[in-house]
Design a protein around this motif. Structure first.
Motif, short mmCIF file in Angstrom:
data_model
loop_
_atom_site.label_atom_id
_atom_site.label_comp_id
_atom_site.label_asym_id
_atom_site.label_seq_id
_atom_site.Cartn_x
_atom_site.Cartn_y
_atom_site.Cartn_z
N SER A 138 0.83 -1.20 0.00
CA SER A 138 0.00 0.00 0.00
C SER A 138 0.87 1.25 0.00
O SER A 138 2.08 1.20 0.24
N HIS A 139 0.24 2.37 -0.26
CA HIS A 139 0.98 3.63 -0.34
C HIS A 139 1.65 3.97 0.98
O HIS A 139 2.69 4.63 1.01
N ASP A 140 1.08 3.50 2.09
CA ASP A 140 1.69 3.77 3.40
C ASP A 140 2.60 2.63 3.86
O ASP A 140 2.99 2.57 5.03
N GLY A 141 2.93 1.71 2.95
CA GLY A 141 3.95 0.70 3.23
C GLY A 141 3.47 -0.62 3.79
O GLY A 141 4.28 -1.49 4.10
N ARG A 142 2.17 -0.83 3.90
CA ARG A 142 1.66 -2.09 4.43
C ARG A 142 1.72 -3.19 3.37
O ARG A 142 1.43 -2.94 2.18
N MET A 159 -9.34 0.81 0.74
CA MET A 159 -8.09 1.45 1.11
C MET A 159 -7.24 1.74 -0.11
O MET A 159 -6.66 2.83 -0.26
N ASP A 162 -8.72 4.71 -1.87
CA ASP A 162 -8.55 5.98 -1.17
C ASP A 162 -7.09 6.43 -1.18
O ASP A 162 -6.81 7.63 -1.21
N GLN A 163 -6.16 5.48 -1.15
CA GLN A 163 -4.74 5.84 -1.21
C GLN A 163 -4.30 6.12 -2.65
O GLN A 163 -3.20 6.62 -2.89
N HIS A 166 -0.59 2.25 -5.35
CA HIS A 166 0.12 1.21 -4.60
C HIS A 166 1.09 0.49 -5.54
O HIS A 166 1.13 0.76 -6.74
#
Length: 280
Positions: A138-142, A159, A162-163, A166
């Motif tokens: 994901s964009h936040d690194g998950r 998610m 919304d992000q 990815h």
């Protein structure tokens, strides 16, 4: 789902000039056969490359049950593939980071299958073993893998929407047994491919729910398939398309060519000139 092997061509592929002509043009140009269409040509011949030619007729093992990976290998002419899924648990700690996580998982898969199949007395040892692992980052690194249930599936796709952006990461590991006694007895090459995928931010919750209900993305990392109905969620990609499908074909071919190099070239790395040691 069983995947049928493509038929070999029964005749040479058409020339470039013939291929540009429409069926109607063929009908008009055929003397005395107006209105009769020629039968369509068969599939093109397989790639004429030394590494692939060496593997034809040999036992090629795919350490994955994914029909998509099998179909992709068929595109480069590896149509007779022995499916031997890895039993590796794929439970490494996400704290490894995305790159190490996906690479170590693919490496563990190829080792797992190699150890079993190298002693297969019924089918014989494999000429080559190919393994792969695909994750979504994901964009936040998950690190995202396959959805656990419907609620998780919906939340995952929302998610990603919304992000907006990815990454899809696929690690490929290719292993070949060596005839020589050089430790560890095999040659292995690995690669990690990365593709950026951008979801359409305007897709509605209703569309996501409708897609989830199709169950198309249940068995796919990130919960969607780019080659199926999941393409309606995607605005564009940057990078390899077949990497998102599950196997970066260009990179896989390079790994195959690398491990299939003659052993005398590989053993050069282990040779030490005694004269150089004396000079030191």
């Amino acid at each position: 789902m069983d995947v049928k092997e493509p038929l070999l061509p029964s005749e040479p592929p058409p020339s470039y000039e013939d291929a540009r002509k429409s069926p109607l043009a063929h009908n008009r140009s055929a003397s005395g056969t107006a209105g009769i269409r020629r039968p369509p040509p068969g599939p093109p011949p397989p790639l004429n490359l030394p590494a692939l030619n060496d593997l034809r007729g040999s036992r090629v093992v795919l350490a994955s049950a994914s029909p998509r990976r099998r179909q992709l290998l068929a595109q480069i002419g590896l149509t007779k593939v022995d499916i031997c899924p890895s039993k590796f648990a794929e439970n490494l700690d996400h704290s490894l980071g995305a790159l190490n996580y996906v690479l170590e998982t693919a490496s563990a898969k190829v080792h797992d299958v190699y150890k079993i199949e190298i002693n297969n007395t019924e089918r014989g040892e494999p000429a080559i073993v190919i393994a792969a692992d695909t994750i979504i980052v994901s964009h936040d690194g998950r690190i995202l893998e396959k959805p656990r249930n419907e609620a998780d599936h919906i939340a995952m796709l929302k998610m990603l929407r919304d992000q907006r952006e990815h990454k899809v990461m696929t690690a490929v590991a290719v292993m070949r047994p060596l005839e020589s006694a050089v430790d560890p007895g095999y040659n292995m090459e690995t690669h990690v491919e990365e593709t950026t995928v951008k979801f359409d931010p305007a897709i509605s919750d209703e569309l996501i729910l409708a897609y989830v209900k199709t169950r198309d993305g249940n068995d796919k990392a990130g919960g969607y398939g780019i080659q199926t109905a999941g393409s309606i969620l995607i605005e564009r990609i940057e990078g390899s398309y077949d990497n998102v499908v599950g196997l970066p074909l260009r990179a896989t071919l390079k790994l195959i060519e690398k491990v299939m190099e003659p052993e005398e070239e590989e053993e050069g790395d282990f040779f030490v000139d005694s004269r150089e040691e004396e000079e030191e």
